[in-house]
Motif scaffolding. Sequence first.
Motif, PDB file in Angstrom:
ATOM      1  N   MET A   1     -29.000  27.385 -18.810  1.00  0.00           N
ATOM      2  CA  MET A   1     -27.742  26.893 -18.260  1.00  0.00           C
ATOM      3  C   MET A   1     -27.892  26.532 -16.781  1.00  0.00           C
ATOM      4  SD  MET A   1     -24.010  28.574 -19.011  1.00  0.00           S
ATOM      5  CE  MET A   1     -24.076  29.954 -17.897  1.00  0.00           C
ATOM      6  N   LYS A   2     -28.878  27.141 -16.097  1.00  0.00           N
ATOM      7  CA  LYS A   2     -29.005  26.927 -14.660  1.00  0.00           C
ATOM      8  C   LYS A   2     -29.262  25.469 -14.275  1.00  0.00           C
ATOM      9  CE  LYS A   2     -30.739  29.233 -10.577  1.00  0.00           C
ATOM     10  NZ  LYS A   2     -31.413  30.427 -10.049  1.00  0.00           N
ATOM     11  N   PRO A   3     -30.093  24.676 -15.006  1.00  0.00           N
ATOM     12  CA  PRO A   3     -30.305  23.288 -14.595  1.00  0.00           C
ATOM     13  C   PRO A   3     -29.033  22.440 -14.589  1.00  0.00           C
ATOM     14  CG  PRO A   3     -32.030  23.979 -16.109  1.00  0.00           C
ATOM     15  CD  PRO A   3     -30.991  25.062 -16.117  1.00  0.00           C
ATOM     16  N   VAL A   4     -28.046  22.816 -15.408  1.00  0.00           N
ATOM     17  CA  VAL A   4     -26.808  22.031 -15.497  1.00  0.00           C
ATOM     18  C   VAL A   4     -25.929  22.239 -14.270  1.00  0.00           C
ATOM     19  CG1 VAL A   4     -24.814  21.512 -16.972  1.00  0.00           C
ATOM     20  CG2 VAL A   4     -26.948  22.289 -18.002  1.00  0.00           C
ATOM     21  N   THR A   5     -26.153  23.342 -13.531  1.00  0.00           N
ATOM     22  CA  THR A   5     -25.265  23.665 -12.415  1.00  0.00           C
ATOM     23  C   THR A   5     -25.255  22.600 -11.326  1.00  0.00           C
ATOM     24  OG1 THR A   5     -27.029  24.956 -11.357  1.00  0.00           O
ATOM     25  CG2 THR A   5     -25.503  26.145 -12.790  1.00  0.00           C
ATOM     26  N   ALA A   6     -26.320  21.787 -11.245  1.00  0.00           N
ATOM     27  CA  ALA A   6     -26.358  20.744 -10.217  1.00  0.00           C
ATOM     28  C   ALA A   6     -25.370  19.627 -10.503  1.00  0.00           C
ATOM     29  CB  ALA A   6     -27.768  20.176 -10.105  1.00  0.00           C
ATOM     30  N   HIS A   7     -24.935  19.507 -11.762  1.00  0.00           N
ATOM     31  CA  HIS A   7     -24.084  18.385 -12.159  1.00  0.00           C
ATOM     32  C   HIS A   7     -22.656  18.813 -12.487  1.00  0.00           C
ATOM     33  CE1 HIS A   7     -28.128  16.450 -13.483  1.00  0.00           C
ATOM     34  NE2 HIS A   7     -27.921  16.332 -12.179  1.00  0.00           N
ATOM     35  N   THR A   8     -22.281  19.989 -12.051  1.00  0.00           N
ATOM     36  CA  THR A   8     -20.897  20.432 -12.195  1.00  0.00           C
ATOM     37  C   THR A   8     -20.688  21.574 -11.208  1.00  0.00           C
ATOM     38  OG1 THR A   8     -19.224  21.245 -13.754  1.00  0.00           O
ATOM     39  CG2 THR A   8     -21.457  22.075 -14.042  1.00  0.00           C
ATOM     40  N   THR A   9     -19.515  22.163 -11.206  1.00  0.00           N
ATOM     41  CA  THR A   9     -19.264  23.317 -10.351  1.00  0.00           C
ATOM     42  C   THR A   9     -19.334  24.579 -11.208  1.00  0.00           C
ATOM     43  OG1 THR A   9     -16.875  23.179 -10.717  1.00  0.00           O
ATOM     44  CG2 THR A   9     -17.785  21.972  -8.831  1.00  0.00           C
ATOM     45  N   PRO A  10     -19.551  25.749 -10.604  1.00  0.00           N
ATOM     46  CA  PRO A  10     -19.672  26.970 -11.400  1.00  0.00           C
ATOM     47  C   PRO A  10     -18.480  27.228 -12.315  1.00  0.00           C
ATOM     48  CG  PRO A  10     -20.425  27.365  -9.165  1.00  0.00           C
ATOM     49  CD  PRO A  10     -19.831  25.993  -9.169  1.00  0.00           C
ATOM     50  N   LEU A  11     -17.268  27.061 -11.793  1.00  0.00           N
ATOM     51  CA  LEU A  11     -16.089  27.327 -12.609  1.00  0.00           C
ATOM     52  C   LEU A  11     -15.968  26.341 -13.766  1.00  0.00           C
ATOM     53  CD1 LEU A  11     -13.480  28.168  -9.819  1.00  0.00           C
ATOM     54  CD2 LEU A  11     -14.683  29.750 -11.331  1.00  0.00           C
ATOM     55  N   GLY A 222     -17.681  13.840  -8.475  1.00  0.00           N
ATOM     56  CA  GLY A 222     -18.982  13.293  -8.125  1.00  0.00           C
ATOM     57  C   GLY A 222     -20.107  13.940  -8.900  1.00  0.00           C
ATOM     58  N   ARG A 223     -20.022  15.241  -9.083  1.00  0.00           N
ATOM     59  CA  ARG A 223     -21.056  15.947  -9.850  1.00  0.00           C
ATOM     60  C   ARG A 223     -21.005  15.573 -11.328  1.00  0.00           C
ATOM     61  NH1 ARG A 223     -22.298  22.067  -7.871  1.00  0.00           N
ATOM     62  NH2 ARG A 223     -22.220  21.752  -5.619  1.00  0.00           N
ATOM     63  N   LEU A 224     -19.792  15.539 -11.882  1.00  0.00           N
ATOM     64  CA  LEU A 224     -19.662  15.216 -13.304  1.00  0.00           C
ATOM     65  C   LEU A 224     -20.133  13.796 -13.603  1.00  0.00           C
ATOM     66  CD1 LEU A 224     -16.218  16.867 -14.186  1.00  0.00           C
ATOM     67  CD2 LEU A 224     -18.503  17.643 -14.844  1.00  0.00           C
ATOM     68  N   ALA A 225     -20.074  12.907 -12.614  1.00  0.00           N
ATOM     69  CA  ALA A 225     -20.558  11.538 -12.815  1.00  0.00           C
ATOM     70  C   ALA A 225     -22.057  11.512 -13.066  1.00  0.00           C
ATOM     71  CB  ALA A 225     -20.210  10.684 -11.596  1.00  0.00           C
ATOM     72  N   ASP A 231     -27.957  17.207 -20.274  1.00  0.00           N
ATOM     73  CA  ASP A 231     -27.017  18.256 -19.879  1.00  0.00           C
ATOM     74  C   ASP A 231     -26.042  18.548 -21.016  1.00  0.00           C
ATOM     75  OD1 ASP A 231     -28.079  18.456 -17.304  1.00  0.00           O
ATOM     76  OD2 ASP A 231     -26.753  16.894 -16.520  1.00  0.00           O
ATOM     77  N   ALA A 232     -25.577  17.489 -21.661  1.00  0.00           N
ATOM     78  CA  ALA A 232     -24.638  17.658 -22.766  1.00  0.00           C
ATOM     79  C   ALA A 232     -25.272  18.411 -23.928  1.00  0.00           C
ATOM     80  CB  ALA A 232     -24.133  16.298 -23.241  1.00  0.00           C
ATOM     81  N   LEU A 233     -26.527  18.104 -24.233  1.00  0.00           N
ATOM     82  CA  LEU A 233     -27.229  18.808 -25.305  1.00  0.00           C
ATOM     83  C   LEU A 233     -27.431  20.282 -24.954  1.00  0.00           C
ATOM     84  CD1 LEU A 233     -29.939  16.194 -26.361  1.00  0.00           C
ATOM     85  CD2 LEU A 233     -27.964  16.965 -27.710  1.00  0.00           C
ATOM     86  N   ALA A 234     -27.790  20.534 -23.695  1.00  0.00           N
ATOM     87  CA  ALA A 234     -27.972  21.915 -23.266  1.00  0.00           C
ATOM     88  C   ALA A 234     -26.673  22.701 -23.372  1.00  0.00           C
ATOM     89  CB  ALA A 234     -28.488  21.946 -21.824  1.00  0.00           C
ATOM     90  N   MET A 235     -25.559  22.084 -22.965  1.00  0.00           N
ATOM     91  CA  MET A 235     -24.276  22.771 -23.037  1.00  0.00           C
ATOM     92  C   MET A 235     -23.810  22.947 -24.473  1.00  0.00           C
ATOM     93  SD  MET A 235     -23.526  23.816 -20.122  1.00  0.00           S
ATOM     94  CE  MET A 235     -21.998  24.524 -20.718  1.00  0.00           C
ATOM     95  N   ALA A 236     -24.140  21.989 -25.348  1.00  0.00           N
ATOM     96  CA  ALA A 236     -23.786  22.127 -26.761  1.00  0.00           C
ATOM     97  C   ALA A 236     -24.499  23.332 -27.371  1.00  0.00           C
ATOM     98  CB  ALA A 236     -24.142  20.852 -27.523  1.00  0.00           C
TER      99      ALA A 236
END
Length: 319
Positions: A1-11, A222-225, A231-236
């Motif tokens: 999950m950590k690599p996805v943190t660059a493209h969104t916020t923690p919450l 900006g991050r979600l863009a 990232d989507a596969l990792a979160m799925a």
Amino acid sequence: MKPVTAHTTPLMLGAMRLLPAGLALLGWAAATGRQQVVPKTAVAWAWIAAFALVDGAAFQGFLAEGLQRTSAGLGSVIIDSQPLSVAVLAALLFGEALSGLGVAGLFIGVAGLLLLEVPQELLFQGSTASLGGLVAGVEAGVERGLAAAAAAGSSGSWSLLESGEFYMLLAAQSMAVGTVMVRWVTKHSDPVAATAWHMVLGGVMLAGAAVAADGSSGDLAGRLAQFSSSDALAMAYVSLLGGAASYGIFFYEATHGSLTAISSLTFLTPMFAAGAGYMFLGETLTPVQLIGAAITLAAVFMINTPASHKPREAAAKKD
């Protein structure tokens, strides 16, 4: 999950893990004919909301914040050691008691996690791979941490709220309290449905908090863009397998058996992660990590063997 943190916020990361998982589990509950998929009483909804706040929003929010501020290995040890807290709470609230063998298993399990997850250069810095080396390495790490905190404090820059270990500790305690709460929650609603709804409500809470925290800065957008298909596969994967499936099974079982024994299975989390890395990513395990894995397995066996659990007359009286 950590690599996805660059493209969104923690919450928002916590929300993205909980919401799909909760909706998927709700769909499964409805499709399989579970009773009371939608709770019918205000008391049931109140317990689910409290469960969502503690085990959903608080746990996932603290976890996501902690991941950004600490190493994955040390953070995992703190999170996966939460069975210690569950054991204390279960003993106080439900009369669950462990024998000396079970108590020893809890602490041996944490020792196994240290060997399995914390980098060897930290554990054995300046020493040989021995018990003395382990102690010296831990002492060196503590000394470095205290020195860094003192230096930061003297410059007025250190804050407890910037400590990743602090957030991981809060996450672990939130999960422990949530594990204990499930006994009361499921007195008023179906365990699978309650687990699903607590993820949905917890996800909504986190999403709302993420938007409120972002304000007009535009950082979240900006991050979600930059959110990619990988990232989507990792979160799925994290949401459906690490959320819907694992949470559904864990909390269903927590309504029946020993809370301490069930929570001790979280000691196995890093072992599955290491095994997946070995099989699918070509990662290797060092001899020290293999020893840690063996110790962790032995600890789980010690906690779950019948000899580890004392008779529950106190619990029977309370029920």
